[in-house]
Design an enzyme around this catalytic site. Structure first.
Site, PDB file in Angstrom:
ATOM      1  N   GLU A 107      17.395  82.419 -75.456  1.00  0.00           N
ATOM      2  CA  GLU A 107      15.978  82.143 -75.732  1.00  0.00           C
ATOM      3  C   GLU A 107      15.189  82.031 -74.450  1.00  0.00           C
ATOM      4  O   GLU A 107      14.063  82.518 -74.332  1.00  0.00           O
ATOM      5  CB  GLU A 107      15.855  80.850 -76.548  1.00  0.00           C
ATOM      6  CG  GLU A 107      14.434  80.550 -77.041  1.00  0.00           C
ATOM      7  CD  GLU A 107      13.618  79.654 -76.111  1.00  0.00           C
ATOM      8  OE1 GLU A 107      12.448  79.398 -76.408  1.00  0.00           O
ATOM      9  OE2 GLU A 107      14.139  79.210 -75.060  1.00  0.00           O
ATOM     10  N   GLU A 108      15.774  81.331 -73.462  1.00  0.00           N
ATOM     11  CA  GLU A 108      15.030  81.011 -72.247  1.00  0.00           C
ATOM     12  C   GLU A 108      14.653  82.260 -71.446  1.00  0.00           C
ATOM     13  O   GLU A 108      13.729  82.243 -70.647  1.00  0.00           O
ATOM     14  CB  GLU A 108      15.837  80.056 -71.360  1.00  0.00           C
ATOM     15  CG  GLU A 108      16.165  78.715 -72.009  1.00  0.00           C
ATOM     16  CD  GLU A 108      14.957  77.807 -72.168  1.00  0.00           C
ATOM     17  OE1 GLU A 108      13.823  78.249 -71.932  1.00  0.00           O
ATOM     18  OE2 GLU A 108      15.169  76.635 -72.548  1.00  0.00           O
ATOM     19  N   ASP A 130      13.238  72.804 -81.535  1.00  0.00           N
ATOM     20  CA  ASP A 130      13.336  73.128 -80.104  1.00  0.00           C
ATOM     21  C   ASP A 130      12.284  72.358 -79.323  1.00  0.00           C
ATOM     22  O   ASP A 130      11.462  72.926 -78.617  1.00  0.00           O
ATOM     23  CB  ASP A 130      13.182  74.640 -79.885  1.00  0.00           C
ATOM     24  CG  ASP A 130      13.356  75.027 -78.408  1.00  0.00           C
ATOM     25  OD1 ASP A 130      13.928  74.212 -77.653  1.00  0.00           O
ATOM     26  OD2 ASP A 130      12.902  76.118 -78.020  1.00  0.00           O
ATOM     27  N   ASP A 140      16.937  70.453 -74.422  1.00  0.00           N
ATOM     28  CA  ASP A 140      16.507  71.856 -74.573  1.00  0.00           C
ATOM     29  C   ASP A 140      17.718  72.755 -74.454  1.00  0.00           C
ATOM     30  O   ASP A 140      18.074  73.153 -73.358  1.00  0.00           O
ATOM     31  CB  ASP A 140      15.460  72.179 -73.518  1.00  0.00           C
ATOM     32  CG  ASP A 140      14.836  73.555 -73.722  1.00  0.00           C
ATOM     33  OD1 ASP A 140      15.008  74.136 -74.807  1.00  0.00           O
ATOM     34  OD2 ASP A 140      14.175  74.030 -72.790  1.00  0.00           O
ATOM     35  N   HIS A 144      18.125  77.112 -80.254  1.00  0.00           N
ATOM     36  CA  HIS A 144      18.768  78.068 -79.345  1.00  0.00           C
ATOM     37  C   HIS A 144      19.936  77.441 -78.619  1.00  0.00           C
ATOM     38  O   HIS A 144      19.909  76.266 -78.255  1.00  0.00           O
ATOM     39  CB  HIS A 144      17.775  78.746 -78.397  1.00  0.00           C
ATOM     40  CG  HIS A 144      17.085  77.856 -77.418  1.00  0.00           C
ATOM     41  ND1 HIS A 144      17.636  77.520 -76.207  1.00  0.00           N
ATOM     42  CD2 HIS A 144      15.875  77.254 -77.454  1.00  0.00           C
ATOM     43  CE1 HIS A 144      16.770  76.749 -75.538  1.00  0.00           C
ATOM     44  NE2 HIS A 144      15.700  76.565 -76.259  1.00  0.00           N
TER      45      HIS A 144
HETATM   46 ZN   LIG Z   1      13.919  75.503 -75.809  1.00  0.00          ZN
HETATM   47 ZN   LIG Z   2      13.248  75.846 -72.609  1.00  0.00          ZN
END
Ligand SMILES: [Zn+2]
Ligand SMILES: [Zn+2]
Ligand SMILES: [Zn+2]
Ligand SMILES: [Zn+2]
Lengths: 443, 443
Positions: free
Chosen positions: A308-309, A336, A273, A261
């Site tokens: 995504e988050e 991820d 991340d 992501h």
């Molecule tokens: Zn992630």
């Molecule tokens: Zn995350």
């Protein structure tokens, strides 16, 4: 069904790619570029749009055969400010972060006694009379495991605690960070509000601050805190999944899906991340296009998912847009989980194609990778297609230190070990090349 | 001069105290109380006054023979707010802290190109034409040593960089944190302005942020940042050195001076700097009064100095107030280097009393302490009396990790190893008891 072998040529090319990956700076260079030139890129923000422009330019510069975007609708949320302090009977500032998508406190904040609830489960059983008018403090500490298995149990307090506390009359909720470090940098992450509960502000304390509150509470006097969280909801905006492809020479419509992501939380620079995942998957496809004599049979499709988050927003809309094309998704995997080394390979492929996964694992064995079981979720984003029937593979990473940094301001480039990034790349080129070149079916 | 031996009784009592110290919770309990109930206690602030009240109550509760305060005049400085971000050609927030006593930027902050200066020495040699109108960025990285020897060379950029930059026309200065960690928590610490230079704002970047700026600069384009530092000077206020004594049975007017500082920077809770020193010295005197059959010959005087971080304010005023009484200060030492274990013992005592230090070192040998040389500064505060002729002793601590935390928000109780705190206490009871009980003179 007949068993289709992995050819000697395919194995040899995969081994060559693996060895070159261990010397490749490509993934690190991509990650350095993203974290330096873009940095934080909260889903729904102008910074996420900037990251998408960065990604399109990067994929084009690398010479991907196709580079395009698919629109994603995201409810934009903005962090404005956040502060907290103990006001009685002691006075100390607290280091907090608003959880992602948190509602705001009333202007000027809220002052109330805290009620100490050890765990999310204890909150479920707590008496509303003890919570009414107070600020709930959940002190549960996440446990450290190589697999990250401590995250699931601990994260419920973050995702579901606010609505549960609100139903019992709480004015706000503060939780111990879902993280394994001892630094004064709180961990954010999404909160999910139930429709039937008042939307109260939700924040996380750094672990040393949670320790401090616990020590204060041990003294037996009521502890009051002031909490001021200001956030804003802007309604829907359009972001984009960014897609780069290396077109297959024989079956261009069949894709090997390689996911990560592009968005990050706003506190850090999204190095682990999920800048690492972006770098690993892009570099893997790039190595294959550059170092093999011809394009693999199937198309390599690298998808950098949006937002995504905020709740797998880009991945869910990708799955919806491509739900009639699941059959052309040969197999998929996601990176991820930071840049910790890959240590195991799992898959949910058919019995007839299991030998292909065994071959991948054999080729990854010099990297320290072992063969894992027959369950594979495919990761949070790619998993949306696995749910629709696409075979999935998990390149399982060592996450021992991942939750020291996860969703904090400390998620920065210096935390990534370049050698571990190369090891990831080496495992990924083996998976991606064989998955795209082997002529059989993983279903 | 004749040699006065350390008696067998004195050695045996010191050994008993040492062994009991290794099982004593007293120092940790004091430190836990200070960091939990008071926390940050910036020199000159109401929190420092609160800490002094805490200390008086604690010393009285422990049953010290005398507990009193001596006034200290401090120029009060207050941190109001601080923020910084890269604004062109990239956009990223930066994690900074105003240096202690920093002047403010103009209201609303200042936006300017940064000029990269590798070291303080390079700043001295830089051409004013390259600095005029810009924000100076000093990127020099502090080196890690057990002795903390990396601090002195690096800290010049913090203490003297601002005035040097200002004389060359800089609008402000930002420096890489004087610290050895890689967390997103900048290190504060005092800046000293020369009278002949404009007072420009001075701030420190966390180390990952300094890395980020360096990576941006490597790309070769001009980098502009916005810096907003708001601070306030309030003029003189009265704070207090807090003093607790165990009165000597034979020579009550002769004192063994045991120093530490009560104030801390405002970012953390002052656990390692210098709550640990407070806890160690108070607990050492307390153990001696509780566990010996009679009071030692000389008085044990524990001084918790005020406003050390602002420039040894309490210590300088103590030295001034007691300058006619130096002869009655038999010897002194200070604990102000966190809770890392004591590994060496140094002193500047007379040749005739060197054997006493040897005896102390022998008794500390089971703690892992070795005998060091004949130079001893006595620490920053106690050193003010050493400069006036008082013999000094250095219980040298392992500072390998000290500058990971020093002057940051991360200076919290969880960073203190309780076993190391006990080891410090054990070394200190040996020093303090023998220094107070041995009948000879260290001069
Ligand atoms: Zn992630
Ligand atoms: Zn995350
Ligand atoms: Zn200090
Ligand atoms: Zn200090």
């Amino acid at each position: 069904a007949e068993t289709i072998p992995v050819s000697e040529d395919t194995r040899a090319t995969a081994a060559m790619l693996r060895d070159k990956a261990l010397e490749s700076e490509t993934a690190y260079t991509i990650l350095e570029s993203l974290t330096t030139e873009v940095g934080p890129r909260l889903g729904g923000s102008e910074k996420e749009a900037e990251a998408a422009r960065w990604a399109v330019a990067k994929l084009k510069a690398l010479g991907f055969d196709k580079v395009y975007m698919e629109p994603v609708t995201v409810a934009k949320w903005e962090r404005l400010s956040e502060s907290a302090s103990v006001v009685a009977p002691y006075t100390q500032p607290l280091h907090i972060t608003a959880l992602g998508k948190s509602a705001a406190t009333p202007e000027g904040g809220v002052t109330a006694e805290i009620v100490h609830i050890p765990t999310y489960e204890a909150l479920l059983e707590a008496d509303a009379a003890d919570i009414e008018g107070k600020i709930v403090f959940i002190s549960n500490r996440m446990e450290r495991f190589k697999t990250g298995a401590g995250y699931g149990p601990a994260v419920q307090a973050r995702g579901k605690g606010a609505s549960e506390a609100a139903r019992k009359g709480a004015k706000a909720i503060i939780i111990r960070s879902i993280g394994t470090d001892s630094h004064r940098l709180p961990h954010t992450g999404g909160v999910n509000y139930d429709a039937d509960a008042p939307r109260i502000a939700a924040a996380a304390l750094s672990n040393p601050d949670a320790d401090l509150l616990e020590r204060m509470l041990e003294r037996g006097k009521p502890i009051s805190i002031h909490l001021d969280v200001q956030t804003k909801e802007h309604g829907d905006v359009t972001m984009h999944n960014v897609i780069g492809e290396i077109t297959g020479r024989e079956k261009p419509d069949e894709v090997v899906l390689m996911g990560s992501h592009l968005d990050s939380w706003d506190l850090g620079t999204g190095a682990i991340d999920d800048g690492a995942g972006v770098a690993i998957t892009v570099a893997a496809a790039d190595m294959i296009q550059n170092l093999t004599k011809e394009r693999p049979r199937r198309t390599l499709r690298v998808v950098l998912f949006a937002s995504e988050e905020l709740g797998l927003i880009g991945a869910k809309q990708y799955a919806d847009a491509h739900k009639d094309d699941v059959a052309n998704h040969a197999i998929g995997a996601e990176s991820d989980f930071g840049a910790g080394p890959v240590w195991a390979l799992a898959s949910n492929v058919s019995t007839d194609s299991l030998h292909v996964v065994d071959t991948m694992a054999q080729l990854m064995q010099p990297l320290g990778v072992v063969r894992h079981g027959r369950k594979a979720g495919g990761g949070p984003d790619v998993g949306q297609m696995v749910k629709l029937g696409m075979p999935g593979m998990d390149l399982m990473q060592d996450g021992t230190d991942y939750f020291d940094l996860h969703h904090t301001a400390d998620d920065t480039l210096d935390k990534v070990d370049p050698a571990a990034l190369k090891q990831n790349l080496a495992a990924w080129v083996v998976f991606a090349y064989i998955a795209a070149e082997w002529p059989g079916d993983f279903r």
